[in-house]
Design a protein around this motif. Structure first.
Motif, PDB file in Angstrom:
ATOM      1  N   VAL A   1     -12.490 -28.239  16.687  1.00 32.48           N
ATOM      2  CA  VAL A   1     -12.372 -28.834  15.352  1.00 32.48           C
ATOM      3  C   VAL A   1     -12.077 -27.750  14.318  1.00 32.48           C
ATOM      4  O   VAL A   1     -11.238 -27.938  13.431  1.00 32.48           O
ATOM      5  N   LEU A   2     -12.743 -26.629  14.422  1.00 31.14           N
ATOM      6  CA  LEU A   2     -12.505 -25.526  13.491  1.00 31.14           C
ATOM      7  C   LEU A   2     -11.067 -25.013  13.573  1.00 31.14           C
ATOM      8  O   LEU A   2     -10.430 -24.773  12.549  1.00 31.14           O
ATOM      9  N   VAL A   3     -10.539 -24.889  14.783  1.00 33.51           N
ATOM     10  CA  VAL A   3      -9.151 -24.444  14.948  1.00 33.51           C
ATOM     11  C   VAL A   3      -8.187 -25.464  14.361  1.00 33.51           C
ATOM     12  O   VAL A   3      -7.210 -25.099  13.692  1.00 33.51           O
ATOM     13  N   LYS A   4      -8.445 -26.750  14.574  1.00 32.55           N
ATOM     14  CA  LYS A   4      -7.576 -27.784  14.019  1.00 32.55           C
ATOM     15  C   LYS A   4      -7.610 -27.778  12.488  1.00 32.55           C
ATOM     16  O   LYS A   4      -6.593 -28.000  11.843  1.00 32.55           O
ATOM     17  N   ILE A   5      -8.772 -27.529  11.904  1.00 32.78           N
ATOM     18  CA  ILE A   5      -8.872 -27.448  10.446  1.00 32.78           C
ATOM     19  C   ILE A   5      -8.113 -26.228   9.933  1.00 32.78           C
ATOM     20  O   ILE A   5      -7.408 -26.300   8.924  1.00 32.78           O
ATOM     21  N   ILE A   6      -8.226 -25.116  10.634  1.00 34.65           N
ATOM     22  CA  ILE A   6      -7.533 -23.896  10.217  1.00 34.65           C
ATOM     23  C   ILE A   6      -6.016 -24.071  10.317  1.00 34.65           C
ATOM     24  O   ILE A   6      -5.266 -23.491   9.526  1.00 34.65           O
ATOM     25  N   MET A   7      -5.533 -24.886  11.237  1.00 32.69           N
ATOM     26  CA  MET A   7      -4.096 -25.092  11.418  1.00 32.69           C
ATOM     27  C   MET A   7      -3.450 -25.901  10.291  1.00 32.69           C
ATOM     28  O   MET A   7      -2.229 -25.892  10.155  1.00 32.69           O
ATOM     29  N   VAL A   8      -4.249 -26.583   9.466  1.00 36.43           N
ATOM     30  CA  VAL A   8      -3.708 -27.349   8.337  1.00 36.43           C
ATOM     31  C   VAL A   8      -3.153 -26.359   7.315  1.00 36.43           C
ATOM     32  O   VAL A   8      -3.802 -25.360   7.005  1.00 36.43           O
ATOM     33  N   PRO A   9      -1.956 -26.621   6.762  1.00 37.77           N
ATOM     34  CA  PRO A   9      -1.333 -25.629   5.876  1.00 37.77           C
ATOM     35  C   PRO A   9      -1.966 -25.510   4.491  1.00 37.77           C
ATOM     36  O   PRO A   9      -1.515 -24.706   3.687  1.00 37.77           O
ATOM     37  N   LEU A  10      -2.986 -26.287   4.177  1.00 39.43           N
ATOM     38  CA  LEU A  10      -3.690 -26.153   2.900  1.00 39.43           C
ATOM     39  C   LEU A  10      -4.752 -25.062   3.016  1.00 39.43           C
ATOM     40  O   LEU A  10      -5.136 -24.686   4.118  1.00 39.43           O
ATOM     41  N   PRO A  11      -5.256 -24.567   1.890  1.00 39.47           N
ATOM     42  CA  PRO A  11      -6.386 -23.633   1.958  1.00 39.47           C
ATOM     43  C   PRO A  11      -7.594 -24.289   2.636  1.00 39.47           C
ATOM     44  O   PRO A  11      -7.787 -25.506   2.572  1.00 39.47           O
ATOM     45  N   PHE A  12      -8.396 -23.472   3.286  1.00 41.60           N
ATOM     46  CA  PHE A  12      -9.506 -23.966   4.085  1.00 41.60           C
ATOM     47  C   PHE A  12     -10.470 -24.823   3.274  1.00 41.60           C
ATOM     48  O   PHE A  12     -10.877 -25.895   3.707  1.00 41.60           O
ATOM     49  N   THR A  13     -10.852 -24.360   2.082  1.00 46.42           N
ATOM     50  CA  THR A  13     -11.830 -25.114   1.285  1.00 46.42           C
ATOM     51  C   THR A  13     -11.268 -26.452   0.830  1.00 46.42           C
ATOM     52  O   THR A  13     -11.994 -27.451   0.805  1.00 46.42           O
ATOM     53  N   ASP A  14      -9.983 -26.497   0.486  1.00 52.41           N
ATOM     54  CA  ASP A  14      -9.375 -27.772   0.093  1.00 52.41           C
ATOM     55  C   ASP A  14      -9.337 -28.747   1.264  1.00 52.41           C
ATOM     56  O   ASP A  14      -9.563 -29.946   1.100  1.00 52.41           O
ATOM     57  N   THR A  15      -9.074 -28.239   2.450  1.00 52.26           N
ATOM     58  CA  THR A  15      -9.044 -29.090   3.636  1.00 52.26           C
ATOM     59  C   THR A  15     -10.425 -29.664   3.926  1.00 52.26           C
ATOM     60  O   THR A  15     -10.563 -30.857   4.197  1.00 52.26           O
ATOM     61  N   VAL A  16     -11.443 -28.828   3.859  1.00 48.65           N
ATOM     62  CA  VAL A  16     -12.808 -29.298   4.122  1.00 48.65           C
ATOM     63  C   VAL A  16     -13.230 -30.310   3.058  1.00 48.65           C
ATOM     64  O   VAL A  16     -13.822 -31.339   3.375  1.00 48.65           O
ATOM     65  N   ARG A  17     -12.909 -30.043   1.799  1.00 49.95           N
ATOM     66  CA  ARG A  17     -13.217 -31.000   0.734  1.00 49.95           C
ATOM     67  C   ARG A  17     -12.528 -32.336   0.969  1.00 49.95           C
ATOM     68  O   ARG A  17     -13.114 -33.397   0.770  1.00 49.95           O
ATOM     69  N   PHE A  18     -11.265 -32.297   1.386  1.00 48.98           N
ATOM     70  CA  PHE A  18     -10.529 -33.518   1.680  1.00 48.98           C
ATOM     71  C   PHE A  18     -11.152 -34.306   2.829  1.00 48.98           C
ATOM     72  O   PHE A  18     -11.299 -35.521   2.752  1.00 48.98           O
ATOM     73  N   ILE A  19     -11.551 -33.610   3.877  1.00 49.87           N
ATOM     74  CA  ILE A  19     -12.160 -34.281   5.031  1.00 49.87           C
ATOM     75  C   ILE A  19     -13.440 -34.991   4.626  1.00 49.87           C
ATOM     76  O   ILE A  19     -13.681 -36.137   4.994  1.00 49.87           O
ATOM     77  N   PHE A  20     -14.285 -34.334   3.840  1.00 52.92           N
ATOM     78  CA  PHE A  20     -15.549 -34.945   3.465  1.00 52.92           C
ATOM     79  C   PHE A  20     -15.384 -35.992   2.366  1.00 52.92           C
ATOM     80  O   PHE A  20     -16.247 -36.843   2.197  1.00 52.92           O
TER      81      PHE A  20
END
Length: 61
Positions: free
Chosen positions: A38-57
């Motif tokens: 899951v962490l690798v899949k989140i890192i593969m998203v082209p957005l910044p990490f914090t924006d991706t995590v915020r979007f997921i939650f």
């Protein structure tokens, strides 16, 4: 689909090893592998990490 089969095999193998050798450490292997995936899949998203995590939650509510 291949990932589901792979994680299923990892889970079955670690449960068998955990019961056979009576070590709880083997039971952490499936959890760690899925968390890493899951962490690798989140890192593969082209957005910044914090924006991706915020979007997921923000999807949950």
């Amino acid at each position: 689909m291949i990932w589901v089969i792979a994680f299923g095999l990892v889970t079955i193998a670690s449960v068998v090893l955990g019961l056979k050798k009576k070590r709880a450490l083997y039971l952490l292997v499936p959890v760690a592998s899925i968390f890493t995936f899951v962490l690798v899949k989140i890192i593969m998203v082209p957005l910044p990490f914090t924006d991706t995590v915020r979007f997921i939650f923000s999807l949950s509510g």
